[in-house]
Structures are given as structure tokens and as C-alpha cells.
Design a protein around this motif. Structure first.
Motif, PDB file in Angstrom:
ATOM      1  N   LEU A 135       0.918  -1.131  -0.402  1.00 58.55           N
ATOM      2  CA  LEU A 135       0.193   0.106   0.131  1.00 58.55           C
ATOM      3  C   LEU A 135       0.784   1.491  -0.297  1.00 58.55           C
ATOM      4  CD1 LEU A 135      -2.674  -0.969   2.559  1.00 58.55           C
ATOM      5  CD2 LEU A 135      -3.092  -0.767   0.301  1.00 58.55           C
ATOM      6  N   TYR A 136       1.662   1.012   0.646  1.00 57.67           N
ATOM      7  CA  TYR A 136       3.010   2.305   0.423  1.00 57.67           C
ATOM      8  C   TYR A 136       4.060   2.041  -0.807  1.00 57.67           C
ATOM      9  CZ  TYR A 136       5.310   5.512   3.539  1.00 57.67           C
ATOM     10  OH  TYR A 136       5.693   7.129   4.200  1.00 57.67           O
ATOM     11  N   GLY A 137       4.074   1.012  -1.277  1.00 56.06           N
ATOM     12  CA  GLY A 137       4.943   1.272  -2.414  1.00 56.06           C
ATOM     13  C   GLY A 137       5.069   2.691  -3.315  1.00 56.06           C
ATOM     14  N   ALA A 138       3.811   2.895  -3.504  1.00 51.98           N
ATOM     15  CA  ALA A 138       3.801   3.553  -4.980  1.00 51.98           C
ATOM     16  C   ALA A 138       3.913   5.356  -4.124  1.00 51.98           C
ATOM     17  CB  ALA A 138       2.117   3.978  -5.286  1.00 51.98           C
ATOM     18  N   THR A 139       3.782   5.409  -2.989  1.00 48.71           N
ATOM     19  CA  THR A 139       4.949   6.727  -1.978  1.00 48.71           C
ATOM     20  C   THR A 139       6.361   6.651  -2.306  1.00 48.71           C
ATOM     21  OG1 THR A 139       2.514   6.666  -0.437  1.00 48.71           O
ATOM     22  CG2 THR A 139       4.709   8.417   0.112  1.00 48.71           C
ATOM     23  N   VAL A 140       6.633   5.743  -1.825  1.00 51.46           N
ATOM     24  CA  VAL A 140       8.172   5.539  -1.885  1.00 51.46           C
ATOM     25  C   VAL A 140       9.058   4.982  -3.381  1.00 51.46           C
ATOM     26  CG1 VAL A 140       8.420   5.693   0.680  1.00 51.46           C
ATOM     27  CG2 VAL A 140       7.898   3.210  -0.677  1.00 51.46           C
ATOM     28  N   SER A 141       8.137   4.794  -4.246  1.00 52.74           N
ATOM     29  CA  SER A 141       8.511   4.182  -5.533  1.00 52.74           C
ATOM     30  C   SER A 141       9.950   4.468  -6.342  1.00 52.74           C
ATOM     31  CB  SER A 141       7.224   5.020  -6.261  1.00 52.74           C
ATOM     32  OG  SER A 141       7.225   6.416  -6.665  1.00 52.74           O
ATOM     33  N   THR A 142      10.094   6.282  -5.838  1.00 54.06           N
ATOM     34  CA  THR A 142      10.964   6.594  -6.389  1.00 54.06           C
ATOM     35  C   THR A 142      12.770   6.192  -5.558  1.00 54.06           C
ATOM     36  OG1 THR A 142      10.220   8.986  -6.350  1.00 54.06           O
ATOM     37  CG2 THR A 142      13.257   8.479  -5.782  1.00 54.06           C
ATOM     38  N   LEU A 143      12.572   5.457  -4.429  1.00 59.81           N
ATOM     39  CA  LEU A 143      13.146   4.762  -3.630  1.00 59.81           C
ATOM     40  C   LEU A 143      14.050   3.244  -3.751  1.00 59.81           C
ATOM     41  CD1 LEU A 143      12.560   5.902  -0.310  1.00 59.81           C
ATOM     42  CD2 LEU A 143      14.341   7.304  -1.154  1.00 59.81           C
ATOM     43  N   VAL A 256      25.089   0.844  11.045  1.00 59.33           N
ATOM     44  CA  VAL A 256      23.666   1.240  10.842  1.00 59.33           C
ATOM     45  C   VAL A 256      23.811   2.363   9.716  1.00 59.33           C
ATOM     46  CG1 VAL A 256      22.865   3.785  11.257  1.00 59.33           C
ATOM     47  CG2 VAL A 256      23.262   2.402  12.784  1.00 59.33           C
ATOM     48  N   GLY A 257      23.398   1.879   8.768  1.00 63.28           N
ATOM     49  CA  GLY A 257      23.246   1.999   7.178  1.00 63.28           C
ATOM     50  C   GLY A 257      22.461   4.122   7.113  1.00 63.28           C
ATOM     51  N   ARG A 258      21.627   4.439   5.884  1.00 65.07           N
ATOM     52  CA  ARG A 258      21.657   5.427   5.860  1.00 65.07           C
ATOM     53  C   ARG A 258      19.674   4.484   7.040  1.00 65.07           C
ATOM     54  NH1 ARG A 258      22.976   6.213  -0.287  1.00 65.07           N
ATOM     55  NH2 ARG A 258      24.449   6.870  -0.256  1.00 65.07           N
ATOM     56  N   GLN A 259      19.518   5.826   7.958  1.00 69.72           N
ATOM     57  CA  GLN A 259      18.099   5.128   8.631  1.00 69.72           C
ATOM     58  C   GLN A 259      17.770   7.191   8.731  1.00 69.72           C
ATOM     59  OE1 GLN A 259      17.708   4.742  13.023  1.00 69.72           O
ATOM     60  NE2 GLN A 259      18.832   2.376  12.624  1.00 69.72           N
ATOM     61  N   VAL A 260      16.629   6.895   8.264  1.00 66.97           N
ATOM     62  CA  VAL A 260      15.217   7.315   8.306  1.00 66.97           C
ATOM     63  C   VAL A 260      14.030   7.091   9.756  1.00 66.97           C
ATOM     64  CG1 VAL A 260      13.581   9.296   7.172  1.00 66.97           C
ATOM     65  CG2 VAL A 260      15.231   8.607   6.229  1.00 66.97           C
ATOM     66  N   LEU A 261      14.152   8.281  10.207  1.00 64.16           N
ATOM     67  CA  LEU A 261      12.589   8.365  11.419  1.00 64.16           C
ATOM     68  C   LEU A 261      11.698   9.515  11.207  1.00 64.16           C
ATOM     69  CD1 LEU A 261      15.479   7.309  14.225  1.00 64.16           C
ATOM     70  CD2 LEU A 261      14.789   6.457  13.177  1.00 64.16           C
ATOM     71  N   THR A 500      14.197  16.177   0.177  1.00 67.51           N
ATOM     72  CA  THR A 500      15.590  16.170   1.244  1.00 67.51           C
ATOM     73  C   THR A 500      15.771  14.373   2.104  1.00 67.51           C
ATOM     74  OG1 THR A 500      14.685  18.231   2.126  1.00 67.51           O
ATOM     75  CG2 THR A 500      16.527  16.674   3.723  1.00 67.51           C
ATOM     76  N   VAL A 501      14.476  13.945   2.060  1.00 64.39           N
ATOM     77  CA  VAL A 501      14.436  13.011   2.320  1.00 64.39           C
ATOM     78  C   VAL A 501      14.818  11.250   1.589  1.00 64.39           C
ATOM     79  CG1 VAL A 501      13.317  10.085   3.435  1.00 64.39           C
ATOM     80  CG2 VAL A 501      12.904  12.562   4.703  1.00 64.39           C
ATOM     81  N   ASN A 502      14.674  12.084   0.088  1.00 65.17           N
ATOM     82  CA  ASN A 502      15.217  11.490  -0.869  1.00 65.17           C
ATOM     83  C   ASN A 502      16.391  11.702  -1.492  1.00 65.17           C
ATOM     84  OD1 ASN A 502      12.603   9.787  -1.455  1.00 65.17           O
ATOM     85  ND2 ASN A 502      12.238  11.712  -3.070  1.00 65.17           N
ATOM     86  N   ALA A 503      16.668  12.736  -1.147  1.00 66.50           N
ATOM     87  CA  ALA A 503      18.698  12.702  -1.520  1.00 66.50           C
ATOM     88  C   ALA A 503      19.698  12.927   0.114  1.00 66.50           C
ATOM     89  CB  ALA A 503      18.346  14.856  -0.913  1.00 66.50           C
ATOM     90  N   GLY A 508      23.333  10.001  -0.427  1.00 68.26           N
ATOM     91  CA  GLY A 508      24.016  10.206   0.679  1.00 68.26           C
ATOM     92  C   GLY A 508      23.935  11.696   1.164  1.00 68.26           C
ATOM     93  N   THR A 509      23.040  12.198   1.243  1.00 72.93           N
ATOM     94  CA  THR A 509      23.256  14.209   1.390  1.00 72.93           C
ATOM     95  C   THR A 509      22.568  14.768   2.420  1.00 72.93           C
ATOM     96  OG1 THR A 509      23.193  14.423  -0.855  1.00 72.93           O
ATOM     97  CG2 THR A 509      22.666  15.933   0.696  1.00 72.93           C
ATOM     98  N   VAL A 510      23.019  14.364   3.549  1.00 71.57           N
ATOM     99  CA  VAL A 510      23.019  14.641   4.520  1.00 71.57           C
ATOM    100  C   VAL A 510      22.349  15.883   5.236  1.00 71.57           C
ATOM    101  CG1 VAL A 510      23.002  14.709   7.047  1.00 71.57           C
ATOM    102  CG2 VAL A 510      24.410  13.195   5.470  1.00 71.57           C
ATOM    103  N   PRO A 511      20.948  16.581   5.087  1.00 69.92           N
ATOM    104  CA  PRO A 511      20.444  18.107   5.514  1.00 69.92           C
ATOM    105  C   PRO A 511      21.421  18.643   6.853  1.00 69.92           C
ATOM    106  CG  PRO A 511      18.994  17.005   6.136  1.00 69.92           C
ATOM    107  CD  PRO A 511      20.453  15.747   5.604  1.00 69.92           C
ATOM    108  N   LYS A 512      21.141  20.358   6.145  1.00 66.85           N
ATOM    109  CA  LYS A 512      21.891  20.490   7.788  1.00 66.85           C
ATOM    110  C   LYS A 512      21.163  20.005   9.027  1.00 66.85           C
ATOM    111  CE  LYS A 512      23.202  25.686   9.340  1.00 66.85           C
ATOM    112  NZ  LYS A 512      22.822  26.795   9.056  1.00 66.85           N
ATOM    113  N   ASP A 513      22.427  19.771  10.711  1.00 68.52           N
ATOM    114  CA  ASP A 513      20.738  19.742  11.321  1.00 68.52           C
ATOM    115  C   ASP A 513      19.936  20.967  11.819  1.00 68.52           C
ATOM    116  OD1 ASP A 513      19.766  19.131  13.463  1.00 68.52           O
ATOM    117  OD2 ASP A 513      21.750  19.294  14.600  1.00 68.52           O
ATOM    118  N   GLY A 514      18.491  21.280  12.129  1.00 71.28           N
ATOM    119  CA  GLY A 514      18.033  21.857  11.815  1.00 71.28           C
ATOM    120  C   GLY A 514      16.629  22.947  10.557  1.00 71.28           C
TER     121      GLY A 514
END
Length: 518
Positions: A135-143, A256-261, A500-503, A508-514
Motif C-alpha cells: 500500500l505504501y509502495g507508490a509513496t516510496v517508488s522513487t526509493l 547502521v547505514g542510511r536511517q530515516v525516523l 530532502t529524504v530522497n537525497a 547520502g546527502t545529509v541536510p543541515k541539522d535544523g
């Protein structure tokens, strides 16, 4: 009402109610950040992993077409399912094993660009990843361009030794129990019902009841990583899945690799603290909803509280032989607060209730409780309870809860009493002792973890994101803020959040904290 929300069931129900998601884009108010090296390189970690028998680490997954169930039809052929063997008791890895149901869709991009598996946990605890992932597959299809999309039913959930503590008839009968008891008789019935639920879970789960903790699931994840052939654990956790991700990072920081919470549980809050956080969060969301309809939040809240008080004494008739009780009404109000797109549904349901018809709020409550039109209930709540009551050590008594009720009711006249009483009733007389006051999520040595907070999140209030980042540790937790509404940020209508999450996950692009997306 429960301390940890069932993200999967609620998200699916909300989607059915509104027939789609709200759109819109957001502006980027922060720097793009820096680029990290591909996290799939490097050595794996943990003595626990090294000590596992080869019968576990060398098992071959037999991927095949997924089979549907009575509650969940089979997904399309692009999805494959398999079963992973894990120890029942991680202290005895060579002992009895249980099977975990897995699902995946293989990466469809250039094989040379594939990063590995991206594991998803959609929350709960108790949500079925096998049901939710398609059900969530379309939302994260880019990944999917660079990852195999993988999820699973955690131990004690659905197809992974799922626990069912009550029959449908018993669940419906229990709906008559007042969740905010006003008399000694109602209080006795409330706690008797809680104890009976625990007894049913013990009978259904047996030995498994002591082995369904978040720590157990985190160790399952690391075995899953090895069997999937991944050097690093790439992970996307939502709601309770953020707590699971934090515990994994603590146990296996070098893996830990790339982790999104996303939609972050506050790891510093104990049982009472979680209930207070949710009381604030739901009231904040209700205030925002009332403002959107042109109402004064204080007056609108008082009006709803008066409706609930009347329902406590006089439940409303509905289009069926069931009546809308106070408890069911609060549950029905909660559901549409998870998504701004569902707010018009709440308006309609409240207006109908004011006119004496409880049908619409009952339908909403049934969506939250996973009740279908035939009277069959899902078991997410059952799995949720056995997991959280094994995790949580704190067991407030009735007397302690009564002393806390004024604080809860001040936080919210609508939700306070329900969540306050829940602290005493949820794990009352539970057969197994809880393991912690709060989870340990510190992860020194782990790479940057992207922590996404939504300022209007009702169930996991925004403040939890900063708490999680701080507890993960310096140079580990990186906070991304979305000034939005609803439970969770990714895929909720913000181009800024999604890009931002996709990048981060793809490049591996980490955004600036905040960084802030508005």
C-alpha cells in the motif's frame, strides 16, 4: 486509546475515508548539507552477530509470490514473500526458532546503482509490514530505483506468530466498558477487563509472550540484514518504528547505514510521559482543526467535551443495533486527526452527533479498531499490547492515576481522562514484567540518522524529534522539521520533505541539522 498509535491501520483507514492525500508543496528554508560516502561499505559489527549459528546466518530465503489472507488480498506480482527463521529466545540462539513473514519488491534501477535493501517498519507496535508495504509502495517508488523495498511482520504480529487475545464477540462486548470510570463499579469493570485481556494474551502466546520486545525485534533486524546480504542496515521507521530504529542503532551502531525516523516517539518519556505527550499532541491537532473551521479552540473543545459528557450517560443511537458510547466517540474523533485531509469527515461526524445520530463517529471508531462490516476485528491492538507491555516496566496504580487525572484533564478536556486512565489499565496485572522505563537509543559511532518531525503531529508530538536526535548523540541525530499537520511527514504533501529524504537515502546527502520545511 493507547500510548503508541497503530500507524498502519490508521493511515489505511484515513486513506479510505478521504479517497486521497492532500497536496501542496513546501519551501526549503535550510541548507542542503553535505554528501556522505555510500554507507554500504565498511565492516559489520556486534559480538551477538558473530556468535550466531550458521543455521541462522546462512539460511536462504525462498522468495515466491505472496499469498493473500482473509483480511488482506494478495498484492501484485511485483511483490515477493518469504519466511526468515529467528530464535524464539535471543539468549539461546541455537534453541527453538520462529518464522517471520517478509515481503519485498526488488530494485528496478541499474544493478550497478543498487544500494541494498531498505527495511520499513510502519509503527504500532503491532503493524503488519507485509500488509502495509504494497500500500505504501507508490509513496516510496522513487526509493525503489536503488533499493529493494523490504518489510516484515515483527514477532507476535500477523503472519509472524501473530497473537490474538480475544474473539470478535469478546472484543465487541468489551466496547461497553467505560474507559473513564466514574464509579467504583465502573472502575472494577475496567480493571477486570484489562486483566482478562492479559490472561487471554498469555493463553494465546504462551512462551512467545516473554520474547516480543523491541530489543528482540532489533536483533531480528540485524539477522535479517545478514541474510539479505547487506553489510549495512538501511532503514525507514515511522511512529513506533522510530523507537525500534533507535534501539537498533544503539545495539548495532556500526551496522547502521542510511536511517530515516519519521513521526518520532520521544525516547526519554516513560509510560506516563508518553500519555502526557499524546494528550498534548491530540489537543494541539484538535485546536488546529477547530481553527481551520473558524471556531475558537477553547469554545470548540468545550463543546466537544460537553458532547462526550452527555454520551457517558446517554449513548447515541446509530444506523445499527450498536450505540455510540463515550469511549467509541473519543476513538472516532481521534482517527481523522491523523490526516488533515480527513478533517471534513470529522466535521460531518460531529455535526451528525450533535443532531442525535452517532453513526458517523461509530464508523470512524470502527476504522480505528479495525472492525469490518461483518463484525470481524483486526488484531493489531493485541500485538501492540503484548509488545508494549513487555517493553514498559512502569505500572501506574489506580490511585496513582487518579492523582494524575487533573493534570491530564487540564492538558485536554477531550482526551486527557482517556489517556490518563490508560496508563493504569493498559498493562494492568500483566503476566510478564516490563523491561525498561525508557528505551536506550544512544548510538556513538553511528553515521548521521535523519530524524523527521512534524509540528502538527497529534500522536508523536514534534518535541520527540529533538529528544530522539539528542539521545542518539552528537553528530548522529540530524533533525528535519516540517511545519505541517497529520501523523508523519514523508509523502504527506511536502516537496521539501520528500526531496530532502530522497537525497539522503539515494545520494547520502545529509541536510543541515535544523533544516525547516514549511
Amino acid at each position: 486509546m493507547t500510548r503508541f498509535v497503530r500507524w498502519t491501520a490508521l493511515a489505511a483507514a484515513a486513506a479510505l475515508l478521504v479517497g486521497g492525500c492532500s497536496g501542496g508543496s513546501s519551501d526549503d528554508e535550510g541548507d542542503e548539507g553535505t554528501n556522505t560516502s555510500t554507507p554500504s561499505s565498511g565492516a559489520s559489527d556486534t559480538e551477538a552477530a558473530a556468535a550466531l549459528p550458521s543455521s541462522l546466518t546462512s539460511q536462504q530465503l525462498d522468495w515466491e509470490g505472496c499469498k493473500g489472507t482473509a483480511d488482506s488480498p494478495a498484492p501484485s506480482s511485483e511483490w515477493q514473500c518469504a519466511t526468515l527463521k529467528v530464535p524464539l529466545d535471543w539468549a539461546k540462539p541455537e534453541g527453538r526458532t520462529i518464522g517471520l513473514a517478509l515481503i519485498r519488491a526488488k530494485a528496478r534501477g541499474d544493478k550497478s546503482e543498487r544500494l541494498g535493501s531498505l527495511l520499513f517498519n510502519f509503527g504500532g507496535p503491532g503493524g503488519s509490514g507485509v500488509s502495509m508495504m504494497p500500500l505504501y509502495g507508490a509513496t516510496v517508488s522513487t526509493l525503489r530505483e536503488r533499493y529493494d523495498l523490504v518489510s516484515w511482520d515483527p514477532r507476535g504480529v500477523a503472519e509472524s506468530e501473530g497473537v490474538r487475545c480475544r474473539s470478535d464477540e469478546e472484543i465487541q462486548s468489551a466496547e461497553s466498558v467505560d474507559a473513564t470510570p466514574d464509579t467504583a463499579t465502573e472502575e472494577a469493570a475496567y480493571f477486570k477487563d484489562a486483566a482478562t485481556f492479559g490472561t487471554g494474551c498469555e493463553k494465546a502466546a504462551g512462551a512467545l509472550l516473554a520474547h516480543v520486545s523491541t530489543t528482540d525485534s532489533a536483533r531480528d533486524m540485524d539477522l535479517m540484514r545478514q541474510v539479505l546480504g547487506d553489510t549495512k542496515m538501511h532503514y525507514f521507521g515511522i511512529s513506533y518504528g522510530t523507537e525500534l530504529g533507535g534501539v537498533y542503532a544503539h545495539l548495532f551502531p556500526k551496522n547502521v547505514g542510511r536511517q530515516v525516523l519519521d513521526a518520532v516517539v520521544d525516547p526519554s518519556a516513560d509510560t506516563v510521559g508518553h500519555a502526557e505527550n499524546q494528550t498534548r499532541g491530540f489537543q494541539r491537532a484538535l485546536d488546529d482543526y477547530l481553527k481551520s473551521t473558524g471556531q475558537d479552540p477553547e469554545q470548540g473543545t468545550r463543546k466537544i467535551a460537553d458532547l462526550l459528557k452527555e454520551l457517558d450517560a446517554n449513548p447515541l443511537p446509530t444506523g445499527s443495533d450498536r450505540k455510540l458510547t463515550q469511549t467509541l466517540a473519543v476513538t472516532g474523533i481521534v482517527l481523522p486527526l491523523y490526516s488533515k485531509a480527513s478533517w471534513p469527515t470529522l466535521t460531518s461526524a460531529l455535526e451528525a452527533a450533535e443532531q442525535g445520530d452517532g453513526s458517523e463517529l461509530l464508523t470512524l471508531a470502527d476504522g480505528y479498531n479495525e472492525r469490518d462490516t461483518a463484525g470481524h476485528y483486526g488484531t493489531t491492538t493485541h500485538s501492540q499490547r503484548v509488545i508494549s507491555c513487555l517493553d514498559d516496566k512502569q505500572r501506574p496504580t489506580a490511585a496513582e492515576t487518579k492523582r494524575l487525572l487533573p493534570t491530564f484533564e487540564k492538558l485536554s478536556p477531550v482526551f486527557g481522562a482517556f489517556l490518563g486512565w490508560d496508563t493504569a489499565g493498559w498493562c494492568h496485572d500483566w503476566p510478564v514484567t516490563g523491561q525498561w522505563d525508557t528505551p536506550e537509543v544512544s548510538a556513538p559511532g553511528a553515521p548521521p540518522v535523519l530524524v523527521v518531525g512534524n509540528t502538527g503531529d497529534p500522536a508523536t508530538p514534534y518535541e520527540g524529534a529533538r529528544k530522539m536526535a539528542d539521545e542518539l548523540g552528537k553528530d548522529v541525530g540530524v533533525v528535519l522539521t516540517w511545519k505541517g499537520e497529520g501523523h508523519g511527514a514523508y509523502g504527506s504533501g511536502s516537496d521539501c520533505v520528500d526531496s530532502t529524504v530522497n537525497a539522503y537515502l539515494l545520494k547520502g546527502t545529509v541536510p543541515k541539522d535544523g533544516k525547516v520545511c514549511s
